[in-house]
Design an enzyme around this catalytic site. Structure first.
Site, mmCIF file in Angstrom:
data_model
loop_
_atom_site.group_PDB
_atom_site.id
_atom_site.type_symbol
_atom_site.label_atom_id
_atom_site.label_comp_id
_atom_site.label_asym_id
_atom_site.label_seq_id
_atom_site.Cartn_x
_atom_site.Cartn_y
_atom_site.Cartn_z
ATOM 1 N N ASP A 116 22.693 36.281 25.355
ATOM 2 C CA ASP A 116 21.814 35.206 24.912
ATOM 3 C C ASP A 116 21.007 35.715 23.729
ATOM 4 O OD1 ASP A 116 22.367 33.604 27.376
ATOM 5 O OD2 ASP A 116 21.270 35.241 28.319
ATOM 6 N N HIS A 136 28.360 38.873 32.387
ATOM 7 C CA HIS A 136 27.148 38.103 32.140
ATOM 8 C C HIS A 136 25.972 39.013 31.805
ATOM 9 C CE1 HIS A 136 23.636 35.664 33.784
ATOM 10 N NE2 HIS A 136 24.154 34.870 32.861
ATOM 11 N N GLU A 170 28.990 38.405 27.691
ATOM 12 C CA GLU A 170 28.147 37.251 27.375
ATOM 13 C C GLU A 170 26.751 37.739 27.043
ATOM 14 O OE1 GLU A 170 25.093 34.161 28.447
ATOM 15 O OE2 GLU A 170 25.426 36.152 29.304
ATOM 16 N N HIS A 195 17.456 36.751 27.554
ATOM 17 C CA HIS A 195 17.766 35.468 28.184
ATOM 18 C C HIS A 195 16.759 34.400 27.808
ATOM 19 C CE1 HIS A 195 17.660 32.529 31.602
ATOM 20 N NE2 HIS A 195 18.932 32.497 31.282
ATOM 21 N N GLU A 229 25.286 32.866 23.596
ATOM 22 C CA GLU A 229 24.566 31.634 23.923
ATOM 23 C C GLU A 229 23.312 31.525 23.064
ATOM 24 O OE1 GLU A 229 22.139 29.243 27.413
ATOM 25 O OE2 GLU A 229 23.381 30.965 27.994
#
Length: 334
Positions: free
Chosen positions: A55, A26, A53, A68, A162
């Site tokens: 963003d 993450h 992962e 993020h 994301e």
């Protein structure tokens, strides 16, 4: 990973997004490095993570950078740059007023002057040793770094991207679809077996992408989102999986312990939807009571134990700040 045919009205072809159970780092190995830095991603690959992962949010000139959220003061030294003082502003984000510096008010060149720092210095003081060492990475830079590490380690490492607040950015004239697809095409990654997965809480952007790309799509879901049969049937028409808050699989009791598993994994699997859970963090502060070690919220508790409980519930992937610890649970389960 899903093998899809362009133009089909459904993406529910029996296949899997990843070899499961998968451990996804993450924001990189963010339990050990400031989040979203290239150092965090390289560390995650070295630890053995199956995927990373990240963003993405846009700059004022439309380049996707890895953060993020678009507000920068929590994770960079932007407040220390006098030349950017006049860019500090207040706006409503997610229904609340946020004051700070936003990526969509700065050009990429301006963002590149910033240095990254740890978001939670009191909770993760060891991470602050890396403060100031790296700048804000672009999506392209992370894809390149993960690709290089994959070759070096002689194993494929996936990337789960994301898309943050796409409707808000589109309203500011900065849609996320075009720069995302352009980056994937430029790198030869815009296909079902590229190792790239795209995620969002925004259903609209995922539905649009379903007709424009064959990379797997994941609908993110939080506590309070609708999860009945009608909702899952709708998701199955455009997505390949769901990424859910861990409490949607193993809720917590009023005293902070894990409750019995829900039916979510079973119902998702009936529709050939993979299930990733987020976000596993090792500090006591984030763990259920039975997996804490002592009372200090910053002490690392039994994250492998929590991971094992979620794997027992049938999840396909664990999204975690501490990939090395989650990997222990996976090794014990196989």
């Amino acid at each position: 990973m899903s093998v899809l045919t362009a133009g089909l009205p459904t993406r529910s072809i029996p296949s899997r997004l990843v070899v499961t159970p998968a451990v996804v780092a993450h924001r990189g190995a963010s339990g050990y490095h400031p989040e979203h830095t290239l150092g965090a991603y390289r560390a995650a690959v070295r630890m053995g993570a199956d995927a990373v992962e990240l963003d993405v949010v846009p700059t004022a000139d439309g380049v996707l950078v890895v953060r993020h959220e678009s507000e920068l003061s929590a994770t960079t030294d932007v407040a220390d740059h006098p030349g950017l003082a006049d860019r500090r502003t207040t706006r409503r984000v997610g229904g609340r007023r946020v004051t700070g510096w936003f990526t969509d008010d700065l050009t990429l060149a301006e963002v590149r002057t910033l240095r990254c720092r740890e978001r939670h210095p009191a909770l993760r003081p060891g991470n602050t040793l890396h403060d100031g060492r790296e700048g804000v990475a672009t999506l392209g830079e992370v894809l390149a770094a993960v690709g290089t590490e994959s070759v070096r380690r002689e194993r494929a490492v996936g990337v789960m991207i994301e898309l943050k607040s796409p409707a808000r950015f589109a309203a500011r004239g900065l849609p996320l679809e075009e720069p995302l697809l352009a980056e994937l095409r430029c790198r030869g990654l815009d296909h079902a077996r590229s190792g790239v997965t795209v995620m969002s809480f925004d259903r609209g952007i995922l539905r649009r992408l379903a007709s424009r790309t064959t990379v797997p799509l994941v609908q993110l879901l939080d506590v309070g989102d609708r999860l009945d049969a009608v909702a899952l049937d709708a998701i199955e028409r455009y997505a390949d999986g769901v990424g859910v808050h861990q409490a949607l699989v193993r809720p917590r009791t009023p005293d902070g312990r894990l409750d019995a598993p829900t039916r979510l994994v079973r119902e998702a699997h009936r529709r050939w939807l993979d299930v990733h859970v987020w976000t596993l963090r090792a500090e006591n502060r984030y763990l259920p009571v039975e997996h804490r070690l002592g009372d200090d919220p910053a002490v690392l508790g039994d994250l492998p134990g929590l991971a094992a409980d979620l794997l027992d519930a049938g999840v396909d992937g664990l999204i975690t700040d501490h990939p090395d610890l989650a990997l222990r649970a996976v090794a014990a389960a196989v």
